[in-house]
Design a protein around this motif. Structure first.
Motif, mmCIF file in Angstrom:
data_model
loop_
_atom_site.group_PDB
_atom_site.id
_atom_site.type_symbol
_atom_site.label_atom_id
_atom_site.label_comp_id
_atom_site.label_asym_id
_atom_site.label_seq_id
_atom_site.Cartn_x
_atom_site.Cartn_y
_atom_site.Cartn_z
ATOM 1 N N ASN B 94 0.812 -1.229 0.000
ATOM 2 C CA ASN B 94 0.000 0.000 0.000
ATOM 3 C C ASN B 94 0.844 1.277 0.000
ATOM 4 O OD1 ASN B 94 -1.816 -2.042 0.445
ATOM 5 N ND2 ASN B 94 -3.123 -0.832 1.782
ATOM 6 N N LEU B 95 2.011 1.240 -0.648
ATOM 7 C CA LEU B 95 2.888 2.402 -0.677
ATOM 8 C C LEU B 95 3.567 2.483 -2.051
ATOM 9 C CD1 LEU B 95 3.331 4.329 1.687
ATOM 10 C CD2 LEU B 95 5.399 3.062 2.260
ATOM 11 N N ILE B 96 3.393 3.621 -2.707
ATOM 12 C CA ILE B 96 4.024 3.841 -4.012
ATOM 13 C C ILE B 96 4.914 5.075 -3.895
ATOM 14 C CG2 ILE B 96 3.600 4.389 -6.457
ATOM 15 C CD1 ILE B 96 0.748 3.144 -6.001
ATOM 16 N N CYS B 97 6.136 4.953 -4.397
ATOM 17 C CA CYS B 97 7.072 6.075 -4.324
ATOM 18 C C CYS B 97 7.370 6.535 -5.751
ATOM 19 C CB CYS B 97 8.341 5.610 -3.627
ATOM 20 S SG CYS B 97 9.411 6.958 -3.150
ATOM 21 N N ILE B 98 7.355 7.829 -5.977
ATOM 22 C CA ILE B 98 7.613 8.340 -7.329
ATOM 23 C C ILE B 98 8.615 9.489 -7.292
ATOM 24 C CG2 ILE B 98 5.409 7.659 -8.359
ATOM 25 C CD1 ILE B 98 4.553 10.644 -7.948
ATOM 26 N N ALA B 99 9.308 9.671 -8.421
ATOM 27 C CA ALA B 99 10.243 10.785 -8.575
ATOM 28 C C ALA B 99 9.663 11.731 -9.610
ATOM 29 C CB ALA B 99 11.590 10.272 -9.024
ATOM 30 N N LEU B 100 9.740 13.030 -9.315
ATOM 31 C CA LEU B 100 9.246 14.044 -10.238
ATOM 32 C C LEU B 100 10.366 15.020 -10.571
ATOM 33 C CD1 LEU B 100 6.961 13.775 -7.648
ATOM 34 C CD2 LEU B 100 5.577 14.666 -9.492
ATOM 35 N N GLY B 101 10.265 15.641 -11.724
ATOM 36 C CA GLY B 101 11.287 16.618 -12.092
ATOM 37 C C GLY B 101 11.244 16.911 -13.567
ATOM 38 N N ASN B 102 12.220 17.694 -13.998
ATOM 39 C CA ASN B 102 12.320 17.976 -15.417
ATOM 40 C C ASN B 102 13.484 17.176 -15.987
ATOM 41 O OD1 ASN B 102 10.105 19.869 -15.967
ATOM 42 N ND2 ASN B 102 11.055 21.015 -14.310
ATOM 43 N N LEU B 103 14.674 17.770 -16.127
ATOM 44 C CA LEU B 103 15.786 16.970 -16.644
ATOM 45 C C LEU B 103 16.300 15.992 -15.585
ATOM 46 C CD1 LEU B 103 17.760 19.551 -18.774
ATOM 47 C CD2 LEU B 103 16.413 17.600 -19.562
ATOM 48 N N GLU B 104 16.258 16.393 -14.322
ATOM 49 C CA GLU B 104 16.637 15.469 -13.255
ATOM 50 C C GLU B 104 15.612 15.547 -12.135
ATOM 51 O OE1 GLU B 104 19.920 18.143 -10.860
ATOM 52 O OE2 GLU B 104 20.600 16.787 -12.413
ATOM 53 N N ILE B 105 15.754 14.630 -11.167
ATOM 54 C CA ILE B 105 14.737 14.523 -10.119
ATOM 55 C C ILE B 105 14.802 15.740 -9.197
ATOM 56 C CG2 ILE B 105 13.908 13.125 -8.185
ATOM 57 C CD1 ILE B 105 15.343 10.718 -9.536
ATOM 58 N N GLY B 106 13.667 16.380 -9.000
ATOM 59 C CA GLY B 106 13.606 17.530 -8.104
ATOM 60 C C GLY B 106 12.792 17.250 -6.853
ATOM 61 N N GLU B 107 12.021 16.155 -6.892
ATOM 62 C CA GLU B 107 11.091 15.883 -5.800
ATOM 63 C C GLU B 107 10.813 14.389 -5.717
ATOM 64 O OE1 GLU B 107 7.971 19.189 -5.641
ATOM 65 O OE2 GLU B 107 6.757 17.377 -5.543
ATOM 66 N N ILE B 108 10.689 13.876 -4.501
ATOM 67 C CA ILE B 108 10.256 12.485 -4.310
ATOM 68 C C ILE B 108 8.976 12.511 -3.481
ATOM 69 C CG2 ILE B 108 10.854 10.256 -3.275
ATOM 70 C CD1 ILE B 108 13.798 10.971 -3.835
ATOM 71 N N ARG B 109 7.968 11.792 -3.940
ATOM 72 C CA ARG B 109 6.673 11.774 -3.242
ATOM 73 C C ARG B 109 6.231 10.353 -2.945
ATOM 74 N NH1 ARG B 109 3.148 16.138 -3.189
ATOM 75 N NH2 ARG B 109 4.155 18.003 -4.002
#
Lengths: 23, 351
Positions: B94-109
């Motif tokens: 019940n846990l999903i981790c994702i990386a967000l960003g443009n050219l490189e990762i700026g945020e982990i949620r």
């Protein structure tokens, strides 16, 4: 690969390196 | 001429024998699939292996309803920063981790379900210029990030609602860490590969940087996928997305290297080369699980290798609707998820 290529091998490499490395 | 005639036959056999189509999932609302993964999800006392699909602006959770039929459980909308990847978290539910960003990762949620108020939620774990991230056992996440002055390598613990207070800072090497792998067989050991082709070893408990070992410049930009310790040696599975063909070992996509961590000396154990007819540029991206590796080649095909045999064991040509863009192993081995840019995900059984 033989031991002579890689140097002396230790089964406890992780513990030994942990005791040698700076904290 | 004989070789040219034999090659297509051999490749057809590889596909038919080892990869069998199981089911297809089509996200009709998505036209920009960026990643796919699997996650254990428990609802109403029933625990199921679900599929997670990500496009730039949303992430969807799918559960199996019937053979060859998937139902969408929920879609998280992410906002303005595009999703880059799904970060698998081993042994979690019940846990999903994702990386967000443009050219490189700026945020982990984190994306999750809160039973306390019966709602799906998302929470911020980390921000920064993140170069590499890996989900670890015991619901932890390791990442390397850079500021103008220094590199930070940090392990954070995750709770059911987001980031926990406990964490550990690991001593950074001078060069940027580009990938991580936990060391199977040695609790608390972690390896990473760096921008100047070194393999570094940490003690996760103390944060110590234990060793830096050079891989060699024959295969630049090596990425570590898996590591295990056996008989006093550290075996590391590396990929070489940009390696060039050489006479001695063909066109290696993956290598298994044995390091002696005491002396930092190493030797190549096994090479896994591109299948015949795929010389030249290597592959777009790949993933390793146990002794199997899978990668999308620049030809649009998917190749699977047995890393212990050093052989390509399956090849999936581009489908009727287009080239493959993604390939991932299921949480449970022997299943492969193959994605196309239109959001279609095909599940294959690998044997």
């Amino acid at each position: 690969c033989s031991e002579s290529d890689l140097g002396p091998i230790s089964l406890n490499w992780f513990e030994e390196l942990s005791s040698e490395a700076p904290p | 001429n004989e070789a040219e005639q034999l090659t297509p036959l051999l490749l057809d056999d590889l596909t038919d024998e080892n990869l069998q189509f199981v089911s297809k999932l089509k996200d009709s609302s998505s036209s920009c699939a960026v990643d796919v993964s699997t996650v254990w999800w428990e609802a109403a006392g029933r625990r199921e292996l679900c599929v997670v699909t990500a496009c730039e602006i949303s992430v969807s959770l799918w559960k199996p309803l019937a053979p060859d039929h998937w139902g969408r459980v929920y879609t998280w909308q992410l906002g303005e920063i595009p999703v880059i990847q799904i970060i698998p978290l081993p042994d979690t539910c019940n846990l999903i981790c994702i990386a967000l960003g443009n050219l490189e990762i700026g945020e982990i949620r984190l994306l999750l379900y809160s039973s306390a108020n019966d709602s799906f939620k998302q929470s911020l774990v980390k921000t920064g210029n993140i170069k590499a991230v890996l989900g670890l056992k015991d619901r932890r996440l390791v990442s390397s990030s850079r500021t103008m002055q220094e590199q930070q390598v940090e392990v954070v613990s995750l709770s059911e609602t987001g980031r926990s207070k406990d964490g550990q800072t690991l001593m950074p090497p001078e060069e940027t860490v580009l990938a991580f792998a936990e060391v199977e067989g040695v609790r608390d050991a972690l390896v990473g590969t760096t921008a100047v082709n070194s393999v570094v070893v940490w003690n996760l408990k103390t944060g110590q940087l234990l060793k830096k070992m050079h891989v060699g410049y024959s295969y630049p930009a090596s990425i570590c996928h898996r590591a295990y310790s056996d008989s006093g040696l550290l075996f590391v599975v590396l990929s070489h997305p940009h390696a060039k063909e050489s006479e001695s070992c063909g066109n290696p996509a993956f290598r298994v290297i044995a390091f002696n961590p005491k002396t930092a000396r190493s030797t190549g154990v096994m090479f896994s080369s591109l299948p015949p007819g795929h010389a030249g540029r290597q592959y777009l991206e790949g993933e390793v699980k146990d002794a199997s590796a899978a990668a999308v080649l620049t030809s649009g095909a998917i190749a699977v290798w047995d890393l212990l045999l050093g052989q390509c064991t399956a090849l999936l040509p581009p489908g009727p609707s287009g080239s493959w863009s993604l390939v991932r192993w299921c949480v449970t081995s022997a299943r492969l998820l193959a994605g196309q840019t239109d959001g279609s995900v095909y599940v294959y059984r690998y044997s």
